[in-house]
Design an enzyme around this catalytic site. Structure first.
Site, PDB file in Angstrom:
ATOM      1  CE  LYS A  20      -7.066   1.161   3.847  1.00  0.00           C
ATOM      2  NZ  LYS A  20      -5.792   1.611   4.513  1.00  0.00           N
TER       3      LYS A  20
ATOM      4  CB  CYS B 283      -4.000  -1.529   4.496  1.00  0.00           C
ATOM      5  SG  CYS B 283      -3.061  -1.529   6.026  1.00  0.00           S
TER       6      CYS B 283
ATOM      7  CG  ASN C  36       2.019   1.474   4.384  1.00  0.00           C
ATOM      8  OD1 ASN C  36       2.626   2.528   4.230  1.00  0.00           O
ATOM      9  ND2 ASN C  36       1.973   0.581   3.433  1.00  0.00           N
TER      10      ASN C  36
ATOM     11  CD  GLU D 278      -5.224   4.629   5.912  1.00  0.00           C
ATOM     12  OE1 GLU D 278      -4.772   3.783   6.695  1.00  0.00           O
ATOM     13  OE2 GLU D 278      -5.707   4.344   4.810  1.00  0.00           O
TER      14      GLU D 278
ATOM     15  CD  GLU E 271      -2.240   1.235   2.992  1.00  0.00           C
ATOM     16  OE1 GLU E 271      -1.680   0.611   3.903  1.00  0.00           O
ATOM     17  OE2 GLU E 271      -3.323   1.855   3.136  1.00  0.00           O
TER      18      GLU E 271
ATOM     19  CG  ASN F  97      -4.779   4.001   0.475  1.00  0.00           C
ATOM     20  OD1 ASN F  97      -4.068   3.444  -0.357  1.00  0.00           O
ATOM     21  ND2 ASN F  97      -4.562   3.938   1.781  1.00  0.00           N
TER      22      ASN F  97
HETATM   23  N1  ING Z   1      -3.253   0.366   8.647  1.00  0.00           N
HETATM   24  C1  ING Z   1      -3.706  -0.429   9.730  1.00  0.00           C
HETATM   25  C2  ING Z   1      -4.316  -1.746   9.286  1.00  0.00           C
HETATM   26  O1  ING Z   1      -5.509  -1.924   9.170  1.00  0.00           O
HETATM   27  C3  ING Z   1      -4.972  -0.616  11.783  1.00  0.00           C
HETATM   28  C4  ING Z   1      -4.600   0.313  10.655  1.00  0.00           C
HETATM   29  C5  ING Z   1      -4.003  -1.364  12.430  1.00  0.00           C
HETATM   30  C6  ING Z   1      -6.266  -0.723  12.118  1.00  0.00           C
HETATM   31  C7  ING Z   1      -4.390  -2.262  13.430  1.00  0.00           C
HETATM   32  C8  ING Z   1      -6.666  -1.606  13.140  1.00  0.00           C
HETATM   33  C9  ING Z   1      -5.717  -2.364  13.801  1.00  0.00           C
HETATM   34  O2  ING Z   1      -3.507  -2.638   9.113  1.00  0.00           O
HETATM   35  C10 ING Z   1      -3.882   0.766   7.523  1.00  0.00           C
HETATM   36  N2  ING Z   1      -3.162   1.532   6.674  1.00  0.00           N
HETATM   37  O3  ING Z   1      -5.035   0.468   7.263  1.00  0.00           O
END
Ligand code: ING
Length: 307
Positions: free
Chosen positions: A123, A168, A193, A142, A46, A106
């Site tokens: 996304k 992601c 990411n 985001e 991503e 995205n």
């Molecule tokens: N990053 C993270 C993901 O979904 C996240 C945000 C991390 C949300 C952990 C919930 C728990 O992997 C992105 N860019 O979506």
């Protein structure tokens, strides 16, 4: 046997000051490794061209827009498409898309083995928040910088298989895989990411997050009898750690390749698309087993309504 030799091009950290041109050179180095190993498709993360800029709070839209691409291919990214065409390797990677109409997405794209873009995905599930959050150890903006995707979850017939993409946070939502599963998807390509720690819960560290990331992709693969290739942007960006854990998951949910490090790293596996057939014609033969008369709440209702 419908085999595709697939590479996952994990990228290490991209610092805020690093140029797109330098990142493209790193991606080309991974593509050269992939060529040497006979890959026919390489998946990148991503937002592969820049640092994960949604961690930075910005108010000036002109500054925000410097992180976006107005055209694809562009002069700086064209060498990737040239390599794809010259060596017959399809590529998929994510980037921040600014459309001529002024929309911010995205986005990820997929090419054929001649370097021609045949698919685009934007996304759908945007995590994070819009305003600066003083409660967080770092920001995840985001919802501030991107609009939710407007293309749904399309699939494409290419390289004698049905491919789809997500990005992601999408990988955490079963609806993502099932909508593609209902289109017969046999290979889901995704980049991510993911911060190594939870900005809202310090106790949730990298091991916890790696477990959830892999759990989601294994479940999505198994429950839809599809391959899933999940590729990380990893490493420490301006002091903020992102987790690695890039994987290739087979249609039975087994991890068949996994990145070891936090840097630029290619994982490779010869993926037989016919491995999807058994699951799709037995336990996950949707036409025989699904009871949609009981599923309506999934699309009628967004949040929870207790009984
Ligand atoms: N990053 C993270 C993901 O979904 C996240 C945000 C991390 C949300 C952990 C919930 C728990 O992997 C992105 N860019 O979506």
């Amino acid at each position: 046997m419908r085999e595709i030799i697939i590479g996952g091009g994990q990228l290490g950290a991209i610092q805020k000051s690093e140029s797109r041109a330098k990142v493209v050179q790193r991606m080309l180095a991974l593509l050269e490794q992939a060529r040497e190993q006979g890959c026919e498709l390489v998946v990148f993360p991503e937002l592969a061209l820049t640092t994960f800029f949604p961690r930075w709070y910005m108010e000036d839209q002109d500054e925000v827009d410097t992180w976006f691409e107005r055209e694809m291919p562009s002069d700086v990214t064209r060498p990737l498409f040239d390599f794809s065409r010259e060596h017959g390797i399809a590529i998929s990677f994510g980037y921040a898309e600014l459309t001529p109409e002024g929309h911010h997405y995205n986005t990820s794209i997929l090419t054929d083995r001649q370097g021609q873009i045949i698919g685009k995905y934007r996304k759908v599930h945007l995590p994070g928040h819009v305003e600066f959050d003083t409660e967080r150890d770092f920001q995840h903006l985001e919802k501030r910088y991107f609009e939710p995707g407007d293309l749904g979850f399309p699939t494409w017939e290419t390289q004698d298989t049905v491919m789809g993409m997500c990005i992601c946070n999408d990988r955490r939502w079963p609806e993502t895989y099932r909508v593609m599963g209902l289109q017969g998807v046999e290979l889901v390509l995704l980049g991510y990411n993911t911060p190594s720690i939870n900005s809202q819960r310090q106790s949730e560290g990298e091991e916890h997050r790696l477990f959830h990331s892999q759990l989601c992709m294994q479940a999505g693969a198994y429950q839809n009898a599809t391959w899933v290739v999940g590729v990380a942007k990893a490493g420490i960006e301006d002091g903020f750690p992102l987790m690695g854990g890039s994987v290739i998951v087979d249609p039975n949910g087994f991890v068949v390749a996994k990145a070891e490090g936090q840097g630029d790293e290619l994982i490779v596996h010869a993926c037989d698309m016919d491995l999807c057939n058994f699951g799709k014609t037995t336990i996950f033969d949707f036409a025989r087993h699904r009871r949609i008369e009981h599923y309506g709440i999934i699309t009628r209702q967004t949040g929870v309504q207790r009984p």
